[in-house]
Design an enzyme around this catalytic site. Structure first.
Site, PDB file in Angstrom:
ATOM      1  N   ASP A 434     -42.441   1.054  65.731  1.00  0.00           N
ATOM      2  CA  ASP A 434     -41.229   0.834  64.931  1.00  0.00           C
ATOM      3  C   ASP A 434     -41.046   1.949  63.905  1.00  0.00           C
ATOM      4  OD1 ASP A 434     -38.985  -0.498  64.015  1.00  0.00           O
ATOM      5  OD2 ASP A 434     -39.982  -2.438  63.895  1.00  0.00           O
ATOM      6  N   ASP A 499     -31.506  -4.871  66.909  1.00  0.00           N
ATOM      7  CA  ASP A 499     -32.071  -6.039  66.238  1.00  0.00           C
ATOM      8  C   ASP A 499     -31.145  -7.230  66.373  1.00  0.00           C
ATOM      9  OD1 ASP A 499     -34.512  -5.239  65.425  1.00  0.00           O
ATOM     10  OD2 ASP A 499     -33.972  -4.831  63.341  1.00  0.00           O
TER      11      ASP A 499
HETATM   12  C1  GLA Z   1     -37.632  -4.019  62.673  1.00  0.00           C
HETATM   13  C2  GLA Z   1     -37.568  -4.263  64.156  1.00  0.00           C
HETATM   14  C3  GLA Z   1     -37.727  -5.723  64.443  1.00  0.00           C
HETATM   15  C4  GLA Z   1     -39.038  -6.202  63.878  1.00  0.00           C
HETATM   16  C5  GLA Z   1     -39.121  -5.880  62.398  1.00  0.00           C
HETATM   17  C6  GLA Z   1     -40.487  -6.174  61.835  1.00  0.00           C
HETATM   18  O1  GLA Z   1     -36.545  -4.544  62.029  1.00  0.00           O
HETATM   19  O2  GLA Z   1     -36.381  -3.764  64.679  1.00  0.00           O
HETATM   20  O3  GLA Z   1     -37.662  -5.973  65.833  1.00  0.00           O
HETATM   21  O4  GLA Z   1     -40.089  -5.586  64.572  1.00  0.00           O
HETATM   22  O5  GLA Z   1     -38.840  -4.526  62.140  1.00  0.00           O
HETATM   23  O6  GLA Z   1     -40.569  -5.877  60.506  1.00  0.00           O
END
Ligand code: GLA
Length: 704
Positions: A434, A499
């Site tokens: 990430d 997301d």
């Molecule tokens: C980001 C990612 C999510 C999740 C969060 C965790 O927003 O896109 O899918 O993994 O971080 O903090």
């Protein structure tokens, strides 16, 4: 004497160039033609539009024009040596032609720079361009701009189709008519970004092609109109002021700029060449449970084990433990950088959970955000100097975090050691990598901008991890789809598309992303209703069918589902597993442009055609236009019928007797009629979807 050279990608694009004469005259390679191999806009005589008011003729459409040619358009390369050598002009061109590669080289004997431009043919019919520029002088050269490639359009009215958006709304398709001015896209976020994807299509009456920059950092795409009406599409890295200073003898190597005729070419290139799978072949994409939306930071081993058991029962094949497993990570304010297992949540370490998951026959995946550190962390307390920063300027936080300076070898070594040790001591099959903030104040140890170096260091770290753990897959995530591009895909195997898991929003997001990325790489999860991002309530059927064709997953706590819901989800998972070979097979997919809120996509083979029809917003029309599939499916021939449909009771607004018979498989039709007359399907209610499966009929040709 000028020389004609060309590069062809089999079944793809051909670039034909006139190489400037090797007589010391300053010029760049002129584009004679660019387009599908079978077509050519090669001029009958030399182009007449070499008029720019100068006494010497200057070609209009050239690769990487520089001001030193007597060119008044947008220069693709520029820089200086302490204010001098600001005019760049290359001469003495040479060409080396080899299988699938055309390497052109030239020098600027006055500014003492040399240039190597490599055009390559790739699988799928894609061509690429990459530039290497070397400082041959004895003083540093300040490179202000160096595009990776230029691709020319025809001299016609043209439209650009690019992708914009924001967090949770990536890949929104935007169409703009090109005018006489420059069309410019600059990304300064230090990651690929949610709003300026480094890829677009240009379309005119007689031409359509796409371009994509293989890079995850700052970029620039410029479409500049030449004086003869053609346009040059330039793409390359965007430098921070002063950042690209080449010492004597030093070179700058650009990312690769790709061009392809259509989505099918790009998909084929990605599948055949860009992605490298562990074991060299893609295994069926495992149905994934991601723990994020079902648990957030609240990790309880007993519950996670139960969720894993339930997931296995439902048919899920991969369990990804998301954020919250390390240090004191109870919310997003702390602990990034401290990649040690949280012993409060996991008193016996991660092994019991990993072993439980793998004993169920599932793969285990783990979340990291390697590039980041929270000020509240042991790492930052010990090494505040490890973050990218500009002395005297405040540290600017985003999601309470700062960015580590990966160009420092001690930082890269620290991160490698942490990730390596977890991967070495557990049976971990994949990493979710990430990256949750844009970069600002990207100052390195020397106080100078380090954006370009940071990006190369990131690729270096990913590469090092891939080499040390060749069986591990990596998913690229950056607050959803903030790092989805052909640069990072060299090191990764899946992208977290967005997301936003709301299926209605996903229609447009996935439609846009699919133009450049094959569906099996795009993560698509069934999440809870009401949706956590939008609050929308959507049926399980709609949520499942919208995710069905992609890298299918689930992102909710399965223990919170009722038994009938679990049952229904298990059926969708089984359906995906039955169809994924078809849905993810090279060369068979199709996707229609949405009309009146109706999105259609699917895949075809000689044995089966799967079509997903999803109605987003309520239709304006009284009835939908018949569903006409693209003509390439007629290659399979014969007569077909609808063999199955999911759900069995779709949400139709009204249905005629004929339509009922059609859906019940009582009527057969030729594939030609399917692509011309089309299937007269009834209107779906908004926010509902239907999957139909077609198969060839075995018998009675007179039937229907
Ligand atoms: C980001 C990612 C999510 C999740 C969060 C965790 O927003 O896109 O899918 O993994 O971080 O903090």
């Amino acid at each position: 004497m000028s020389r004609i050279v060309s590069l062809s990608s089999p079944d793809g694009l051909t670039v034909t160039l006139r190489l400037p004469a090797a007589d010391g005259s300053i010029a760049m390679p002129e584009v004679i033609s660019f387009g599908p191999s079978e077509a050519s806009d090669a001029p009958i005589i030399e182009r007449a539009s070499r008029i720019n008011g100068m006494d010497e003729a200057v070609a209009s459409a050239v690769l990487l024009p520089t001001g030193g040619m007597g060119f008044f358009g947008w220069p693709a390369i520029c820089g200086h040596r302490s204010g001098r050598d600001f005019v760049l002009g290359f001469c003495n061109w040479t060409a080396e032609e080899s299988e699938g590669r055309l390497a052109l080289a030239a020098t600027d004997t006055v500014a003492r720079m040399s240039l190597r431009l490599t055009l390559s043919a790739h699988k799928g019919g894609v061509v690429s361009s990459q530039v290497c520029l070397t400082n041959d002088g004895d003083a540093p050269y300040q490179l202000d701009r160096c595009m990776a490639g230029s691709f020319p359009t025809l001299a016609e009215d043209a439209t650009v189709e690019s992708f914009t958006g924001m967090w949770g709304r990536e890949f929104q398709t935007r169409r703009e008519k090109l005018g006489t001015g420059i069309w410019l896209q600059e990304n300064r976020r230090g990651r690929t970004s949610h709003d300026r994807f480094p890829m677009l299509f240009v379309e005119s009456a007689n031409q359509r092609f796409g371009v994509a920059l293989g890079f995850s950092g700052n970029h620039q795409i410029v479409i500049d109109r030449c004086d003869d009406g053609r346009r040059l599409v330039h793409m390359g890295e965007l430098f921070e002021p002063g950042e690209m200073l080449l010492d004597p003898g030093e070179s700058y190597l650009s990312p690769l700029a790709y061009a392809g005729a259509d989505s099918a070419a790009f998909h084929s290139f990605v599948r055949q060449e860009l992605i490298t799978w562990p074991g060299d072949v893609m295994t069926p994409r495992p149905v994934t449970l991601n723990t994020w939306e079902g648990n957030y930071f609240d990790h309880k081993v007993a519950s996670l084990k139960d969720q894993a058991s339930k997931a296995a029962e439902l048919g899920i094949e991969r369990f990804v433990l998301d954020d919250g497993w390390f240090a004191r990570r109870d919310d997003d304010t702390t602990s990034l950088g401290d990649w040690d297992i949280d012993t409060t949540k996991y008193p016996d370490g991660l092994a019991p959970l990993v072993d439980h998951v793998t004993s169920l026959g599932m793969e285990f995946g783990l979340w990291f955000e390697p590039e980041m550190v929270n000020p509240t962390s042991r790492l930052f307390e010990t090494h505040p100097e490890w973050v990218l920063q500009v002395e005297g300027r405040p540290l600017r936080l985003s999601r309470h975090q700062l960015v580590l300076d990966l160009t420092r070898s001690e930082v890269a070594d620290y991160l490698f050691a942490k990730i390596d040790s977890l991967l070495s001591s557990h049976d971990i099959s994949c990493i979710k990598w990430d990256m949750n903030r844009d970069l600002t104040h990207v100052g390195g140890r020397d106080g100078k901008a380090a954006t370009a170096r940071q990006m190369r260091a990131l690729y270096g770290l990913m590469d090092r991890i891939r080499r040390a753990h060749p069986k591990v897959e990596i998913e690229s995530c950056a607050s959803g789809g903030g790092r989805v591009d052909y640069g990072v895909l060299k090191y990764t195997h899946r992208v977290w598309t967005s997301d936003c898991t709301d299926a209605l929003e996903r229609l447009e997001i996935q439609h846009g992303a699919s133009k450049f990325f094959p569906p099996e790489l795009l993560g698509a999860h069934v999440s809870a209703s009401p949706n956590h991002q939008t609050g929308r309530q959507l049926s399980l059927s709609f949520r499942s069918l919208v995710a069905m064709a992609y890298h299918f997953g689930v992102e909710l706590n399965p223990l919170n589902m009722t038994l009938p819901e679990q049952d229904e989800l298990a059926q969708f998972i089984a359906l995906h597993k039955r169809l994924r070979k078809l849905l993810h097979a090279p060369g068979t997919q199709f996707r229609l442009d949405p009309v009146d809120g109706r999105y259609v996509w699917g895949a075809a083979s000689a044995e089966r055609i799967a079509v997903i029809v999803a109605q987003g917003s309520q239709m304006v029309g009284e009835q939908p236009a018949p569903l006409r599939l693209p003509t390439h499916i007629t290659q399979f021939g014969g007569r077909w019928r609808i063999a199955d449909r999911t759900p069995q009771q779709p949400d139709f607004i009204r249905i005629s007797e004929g339509q009922s018979d059609l859906l019940a498989g009582k009527i057969d039709f030729s594939l030609v009629s399917l692509t011309s007359a089309g299937l007269p399907l009834p209107m779906l209610r908004p926010e509902s979807a239907l999957l139909i499966e077609l198969e060839p009929t075995t018998g009675d040709p007179d039937h229907g």
